[in-house]
Design a protein around this motif. Structure first.
Motif: not given
Lengths: 528, 315
Positions: A134-145
């Motif tokens: 449900t928080y992909r809108t906020y985390t969807g841009q993250i490829a790796s960390y």
């Protein structure tokens, strides 16, 4: 006499429990249930406001200190962040070293990685299968960390995306130690542990969240002034108003506009402030709708008397002639400043081929209520009346908010969907990435929120440029250019900006409403 | 009596199945999608599809129904879509809260109804009768959520005597005035409809019974008024109980508006929230439990009526 004594006794008993709670701030929220408290709050922005920032911090927080303009970002658990000079996709966050979770453990880079795993690593044992998507809108841009050292982490985006800091501000950091003790995310919500200014003492589903002051909060200026904060979900606006007036709560969110004069008369304070929000129609700009003609879209924008709508709302809104109000640095300098000018509107319509013999007919989807939608039915009736004055016939297709949300995710003109010329809704724009997600032509549903399939080369150019610019001043300039093009192209019927009204007991001191969906409760105190 | 009881219990099985099917279907044919209420407005469709699959909402309806029913029969109602927590505990607490409110409301309504109805029936066509009937008519006609708001304005806002909402101080419920006073306004509001209905039922019964030959005979034999009243009560009781039993069941589920006005955390609020959030599992479970209460209370009423009046067994 006996009866009198009885009544006195009854009223003394009736009063007693409320007055024992001197340093407790009790707030009535508009949600139907308490927002989820485990670090992924539901209930949209209201959830973030009450079960997000009071309990948790993100790497980047919102700045509530300067309330004269729209709230910006401020260091949270990261003291600073920068872009890797060798790779525009790689963000380096330097972490604060003196932060303790509510359970007493120290926060380090490992905890940040663990939290990102909760959201994004489906193979992690603590991946939150239910809530993380449900928080992909906020985390969807993250490829790796990755962890660089104990107090430095790097986050890499799929493509250069200059506004990651806005998105990451909704990723709240919870204590891995507490989770390991409890073992599952549902139970975690009953006694969560974050780093925020308030500690969760007790969660009673559907009744309240009780928070107590975090004496060890890392930002000493934001150690709460009240000892306790009690948050209650009261979805009905009349019930909220009655609760405030009978002294059961000290503060209510969104009083009904028609209750405001009586609340003011009874000595309550009504607090309003602009914040980035617009109540508008998103218009269908495909060939199937008469609204694909920019002249028609502008005509509608000149046809409505926004001041009258503001009056209907008892001044809990201001007129909107763009997504941002004219005093916002993002407003720019559009050619069209939409005043109430029915003659000009009629003229524009007739140029576009509509008149008494060939009236313009529109079908508009409208929600009955919902977060940020204000009082949609009454407002829409007024809009309908003004449009009727220039010969536009509006048919409203009224639906429950969940249904309207679903409709917004299916692009206008999609086969099998009923014909709609516009969808009415209230929308926040505090996070500038919203402008990109709602207006770039790369953001047609299902990818983004450009429901009306509006496409304009100038808007696209600026919005695509926007997400690759890292200099804040330059960002503002490009935002303004994109926004002024949006105003002139009018893919929306701009109506009003909500002023986020709340009603406060006269005992409440120290609250300076931020121009944001989120608010700071740490500075509030109660005067006896 | 045992055979009758067993037969009545057996009847409840097909009724229960039918009820569960209707609950399930009603929820699924209404428009809207539960996933929409838990994700931000601009969530990509593929993410939504992924979440739908997580919840099993992508499977054929008969499969969903079968799975749901078999789990529900074992007491597992699944998890709330909007909250992710198990439904059982929430539903249990809500049912307890609603039962408490409904029991107080129904008892109050029953007492008021019997008093008014008895008086009206005994003094038929007098001003007492008209007054009592007037009150009853008010009770069944006035929208009770409206009355609730009026009571709140008078007793909470203006006089500041009683709380306007909620179930009392935080912490567990206790049988003391600090908690009980939270019950007063919602229970009074809720009692209005049963009070009106019971008044009319009792009035009809009493005036009917008072006109019967055996009452005249009793009088002729010199029985005192209190003795006659006992006979009237005994004869009026079965029908009154039936009306009351069904009222209690409908108060349990039908108090959505009253619970919303008073923010009372019962099944009405649970349903209300579930409807707004399209939380299908919660909606199904709550409706099912309420429907079973209805069936159960109906059964109890039937059995009680039969015990009181053996003639019923033959019908």
């Amino acid at each position: 006499m006996k009866m009198f004594l009885g009544l006195t006794l009854a009223s003394t008993l009736a009063f007693s429990p409320f007055h024992a709670l001197a340093s407790t701030l009790r707030i009535a929220m508009t949600t139907t249930d308490v927002p989820t408290t485990g670090g992924i709050p539901d209930n949209g922005s209201e959830g973030g406001r009450f079960a997000g920032y009071p309990i948790y911090d993100a790497l980047v927080n919102w700045d509530f200190t300067d309330t004269s303009g729209p709230a910006g970002l401020t260091p949270g658990l990261a003291t600073s962040w920068s872009i890797d000079p060798d790779d525009e996709r790689r963000w380096i966050f330097n972490l604060r070293e003196d932060v303790l979770f509510h359970d007493g453990t120290s926060m380090t880079a490992d905890d940040i990685i663990w939290n990102l795993d909760r959201h994004l690593n489906e193979n992690a044992p603590h991946y939150d299968r239910v809530q993380a998507p449900t928080y992909r809108t906020y985390t969807g841009q993250i490829a790796s960390y990755e962890k660089i050292d104990d107090f430095t982490v790097a986050i890499v985006t799929h493509e250069p995306f200059s506004m990651l800091d806005y998105l990451i501000s909704r990723v709240f950091i919870v204590s891995p130690t507490r989770f390991e003790e409890i073992g599952d995310w549902v139970q975690f919500q009953s006694s969560p542990s974050g780093t925020g200014p308030f500690i969760v003492e007790k969660v009673t589903p559907r009744t309240s969240i009780e928070l107590v002051r975090n004496e060890n909060y890392w930002d000493e200026t934001r150690i709460p002034k009240v000892e306790k904060l009690v948050l209650m979900p009261i979805p009905d606006s009349n019930t909220r108003t009655a609760a405030l007036r009978s002294g059961q709560v000290d503060w209510i969110e969104v009083p009904a506009p028609d209750s405001i004069p009586s609340l003011v008369g009874a000595g309550f304070n009504i607090v309003t402030k602009p914040y980035p929000h617009v109540w508008s129609w998103s218009m269908n700009t495909t060939d199937e709708s008469p609204l694909n003609d920019v002249q028609v879209r502008r005509a509608l924008n000149y046809a409505i008397d926004r001041d009258a709508i503001v009056e209907l709302l008892n001044n809990t809104a201001i007129p909107a002639i763009g997504i941002y109000p004219p005093d916002n640095p993002y407003f720019g300098s559009p050619e069209h400043i939409y005043s109430y000018d029915p003659e000009r509107a009629t003229e524009m319509l007739s140029e576009a081929g509509y008149g008494p013999d060939n009236p313009l007919r529109l079908v508009v989807n409208l929600p009955t209520a919902g977060s940020g939608n204000m009082v949609p039915l009454a407002m829409s009736e007024l809009v309908q009346l003004y449009l009727a004055e220039i010969g536009v016939v509006v048919d409203y297709e009224v639906a429950e908010w969940g249904v309207v949300l679903r409709n917004m995710r299916t692009a206008a003109g999609t086969a099998g969907e009923p014909h709609r010329d516009a969808i009415n809704h209230g929308q926040p724009f505090g996070d500038p990435t919203n402008l990109f997600r709602s207006h770039a032509s790369s953001q047609f549903p299902p990818v983004g929120g450009n429901w009306g399939l509006h496409e304009h080369s100038e808007i696209d150019r600026y919005l695509n440029e926007l997400i690759t610019i890292f200099d804040p001043q330059e960002q503002i300039e490009v935002m303004a250019k994109a926004h002024q093009a949006i105003v002139d192209q009018a893919p929306r019927l701009f109506v009003v900006h909500d002023l986020n009204p709340r009603a406060l007991s006269p005992k409440i001191m120290g609250f300076d409403q931020a121009q944001s969906w989120y608010q700071d409760f740490t500075q509030v105190w109660i005067e006896e | 009596m045992l055979e009758y009881t067993l037969k009545r219990i057996a009847y409840t099985i097909p009724i229960g199945l039918a009820v569960s099917l209707v609950c399930f279907m009603l929820v699924h044919i209404s428009p809207g999608d539960p996933i929409d209420s838990i994700v931000p407005p601009d969530t990509p469709t593929e993410v939504i599809e992924q979440i739908r699959a997580e919840y099993g909402l992508d499977r054929p309806l008969p499969v969903q129904y079968g799975l749901w029913l078999s789990r529900a029969l074992q007491g597992d109602f699944g998890e709330s879509i909007s909250k992710g927590r198990p439904i059982g505990p929430d539903l249990w607490v809500a049912t307890k809260n609603s039962l408490m409110l409904a029991a107080f409301g129904a008892t109050l309504g029953f007492v008021i109804g019997c008093v008014l109805g008895g008086a009206a029936g005994a003094f038929r066509d007098s001003w007492i009768d008209k007054l009592c009937l007037g009150i009853a008519l008010f009770g069944v006609s006035v929208p009770h959520y409206w009355l609730g708001m009026v009571l709140v304005i008078i007793f909470s806002v203006q006089l500041n005597l009683l709380p306007s909402m909620g179930m009392g101080p935080t912490g567990p419920w206790a049988w003391d005035w600090d908690h009980l006073r939270f019950l007063v306004l919602p229970a009074v509001t809720l009692s209005l409809i049963p009070a009106g209905l019971v008044t009319r039922t009792v009035r009809g019964l009493v005036s009917d019974i008072m006109g019967q030959d055996y009452i005249t005979t009793l009088r002729g034999k010199g029985l005192r008024t209190s003795g006659i009243v006992l006979h009237v009560i005994k004869n009026a009781a079965p029908t009154t109980l039936a009306v009351m039993g069904l009222q209690l069941a409908s108060l349990l589920g039908g108090s959505i508006l009253v619970e919303a006005v008073f923010a009372w955390p019962g099944t009405g609020m649970l349903l209300n929230n579930a409807i707004f959030q399209r939380d299908l599992p919660v909606l199904q479970a709550t409706t099912l439990v309420l429907a079973f209460f209805f069936v159960f209370l109906n059964l109890i009423v039937d059995l009680a009526q039969t015990a009181l009046d053996p003639r019923m067994r033959r019908t």
